[in-house]
Scaffold this active site. Structure first.
Site, PDB file in Angstrom:
ATOM      1  N   VAL A  64      -9.387  -0.096   3.431  1.00 57.98           N
ATOM      2  CA  VAL A  64      -9.836   0.129   4.807  1.00 57.98           C
ATOM      3  C   VAL A  64      -8.695  -0.147   5.781  1.00 57.98           C
ATOM      4  O   VAL A  64      -8.081  -1.217   5.736  1.00 57.98           O
ATOM      5  CB  VAL A  64     -11.014  -0.812   5.152  1.00 57.98           C
ATOM      6  CG1 VAL A  64     -11.456  -0.600   6.598  1.00 57.98           C
ATOM      7  CG2 VAL A  64     -12.182  -0.604   4.198  1.00 57.98           C
ATOM      8  N   ASN A  65      -8.433   0.802   6.627  1.00 62.22           N
ATOM      9  CA  ASN A  65      -7.445   0.628   7.672  1.00 62.22           C
ATOM     10  C   ASN A  65      -8.023   1.091   9.012  1.00 62.22           C
ATOM     11  O   ASN A  65      -8.223   0.307   9.929  1.00 62.22           O
ATOM     12  CB  ASN A  65      -6.171   1.434   7.303  1.00 62.22           C
ATOM     13  CG  ASN A  65      -5.038   1.205   8.267  1.00 62.22           C
ATOM     14  OD1 ASN A  65      -5.092   0.290   9.090  1.00 62.22           O
ATOM     15  ND2 ASN A  65      -4.014   2.032   8.211  1.00 62.22           N
TER      16      ASN A  65
ATOM     17  N   ASP B  67       2.818   4.775  -5.380  1.00 58.24           N
ATOM     18  CA  ASP B  67       2.159   6.053  -5.101  1.00 58.24           C
ATOM     19  C   ASP B  67       3.091   7.193  -5.501  1.00 58.24           C
ATOM     20  O   ASP B  67       3.918   7.646  -4.723  1.00 58.24           O
ATOM     21  CB  ASP B  67       1.800   6.126  -3.612  1.00 58.24           C
ATOM     22  CG  ASP B  67       1.238   7.491  -3.228  1.00 58.24           C
ATOM     23  OD1 ASP B  67       1.080   8.350  -4.118  1.00 58.24           O
ATOM     24  OD2 ASP B  67       0.968   7.689  -2.034  1.00 58.24           O
TER      25      ASP B  67
ATOM     26  N   ASP C 139       0.851  -1.190   0.000  1.00 50.81           N
ATOM     27  CA  ASP C 139       0.000   0.000   0.000  1.00 50.81           C
ATOM     28  C   ASP C 139       0.896   1.252   0.000  1.00 50.81           C
ATOM     29  O   ASP C 139       1.837   1.337   0.793  1.00 50.81           O
ATOM     30  CB  ASP C 139      -0.864  -0.049   1.272  1.00 50.81           C
ATOM     31  CG  ASP C 139      -1.964   0.992   1.284  1.00 50.81           C
ATOM     32  OD1 ASP C 139      -2.356   1.464   0.203  1.00 50.81           O
ATOM     33  OD2 ASP C 139      -2.444   1.318   2.388  1.00 50.81           O
TER      34      ASP C 139
HETATM   35  P1  13P Z   1      -8.468   4.531   6.107  1.00 54.73           P
HETATM   36  O1  13P Z   1      -7.456   4.415   7.181  1.00 54.73           O
HETATM   37  O2  13P Z   1      -9.103   5.865   6.103  1.00 54.73           O
HETATM   38  O3  13P Z   1      -9.445   3.414   6.134  1.00 54.73           O
HETATM   39  O4  13P Z   1      -7.691   4.451   4.708  1.00 54.73           O
HETATM   40  C1  13P Z   1      -7.063   3.281   4.349  1.00 54.73           C
HETATM   41  C2  13P Z   1      -6.340   3.435   3.071  1.00 54.73           C
HETATM   42  O5  13P Z   1      -6.718   4.195   2.210  1.00 54.73           O
HETATM   43  C3  13P Z   1      -5.140   2.628   2.869  1.00 54.73           C
HETATM   44  O6  13P Z   1      -4.519   2.898   1.677  1.00 54.73           O
END
Ligand code: 13P
Length: 297
Positions: free
Chosen positions: A237-238, A113, A91
């Site tokens: 989602v994180n 990115d 990510d």
């Molecule tokens: P959130 O932490 O807002 O869910 O975002 C996660 C994300 O975009 C990881 O790349």
């Protein structure tokens, strides 16, 4: 040197292109440790749901390094007999070097990115990465514009994506495109109102490919559904998993279960169990919303 990822992992290409065609979105879930990873893989298997397991560069450092993560994920896939499609994804890779290291270590998918770079350099870098990624059958996600907020030290001011850039990026052979559409990492602030659906429509018309919604935590359900109908095929989602884990762990401690020495409430396997269960419940809730629940059937 060509080193393909473990036979049980898949890249994310088919997952996201099926989702794009079927108008649903695959869940991308960031991991932090063994409990997180095991809970997500179990939940995916139990519900027959394809999943993208992701690590930020910060999470890679936190867990010790790439060998730990690749070994842990591959080990769980075998020991837990996971048969649903699972991709292991980098990510917000900040450099080509990092993306290549992950591919060599056994990741099946990477995000480059380049949103912090001049757009031309971003595009050239994606083109360079594609050759390497194709040799290893790894899927690639690129980004245009930028995501607002802060994630693991990566700060974005939230710039909307440009349709011309989306069209150019779609020709590089990437499997999915992330774009700034008014989305923010972390908790959405009080003043935030909505995703920019006009931007999303323009970008989708320009690239006609699976698009990625970063900052997937805390967006109202109707906006998530609308975004999917307009071409979002992967949702990251994180924070939402972290909040679920926090709430369940807090409850355990507030109920003083950790202080029950007779029941050995201090055993980390007990202390972390409610949090792991909360991660599974949140996975089920979100994947039903995203429409990918059960799609491995
Ligand atoms: P959130 O932490 O807002 O869910 O975002 C996660 C994300 O975009 C990881 O790349």
């Amino acid at each position: 040197m060509s080193r393909k990822y473990h036979a049980k992992l898949v890249n994310a290409k088919k997952m996201v292109s099926d989702a794009h065609a079927g108008k649903y979105a695959i869940g991308h879930f960031n991991i932090n440790n063994l409990e997180w990873t095991k809970a997500l893989l179990e939940a995916a298997q139990e519900s027959k749901t394809p999943i993208i397991i992701a690590t930020s560069e910060g999470a890679i450092k936190y867990m010790g390094g790439l060998k730990v993560i690749v070994g842990m994920v591959n080990g769980l896939l075998e020991d837990l007999n996971i048969t649903v499609p699972v991709a292991l994804h980098l990510d917000h890779g900040q450099s080509l070097d990092m993306a290549k290291k992950c591919i060599e270590a056994g990741y099946s998918s990477v995000m480059f990115d380049g949103s912090h770079l001049d757009y031309k350099v971003n595009l050239e870098s994606v083109n360079e990465l594609m050759k390497f990624a194709n040799d290893h059958e790894v899927s690639v996600e690129a980004e245009i514009g930028s995501i607002g907020g802060e994630e693991d030290g990566v700060i974005g001011s939230g710039e909307l994506g440009d349709p011309k850039q989306a069209a150019e990026m779609s020709k590089t052979g990437i499997s999915m495109l992330a774009a700034g559409i008014g989305n923010i990492h972390g908790k959405y602030p009080e003043w935030w109102e909505s995703l920019s659906f006009d931007t999303l429509k323009e970008l989708q018309a320009a690239c006609n490919m699976p698009m990625v919604l970063h900052g997937g935590s805390g967006i109202p359900q109707d906006q998530i559904k609308k975004a999917i109908s307009l071409g979002i095929s992967k949702i990251n989602v994180n924070t939402e998993l972290q909040l679920s884990f926090r709430d369940a762990t807090r409850k355990y401690i507030e109920e003083k279960k950790d202080l029950d020495d007779v029941a050995k409430g201090f055993d980390p396997r007990k202390l972390l169990a409610p949090g792991a269960k909360a991660i599974k419940d949140t996975f089920v809730e979100l994947t039903k919303l995203f429409g990918c629940y059960g799609k491995a059937n």
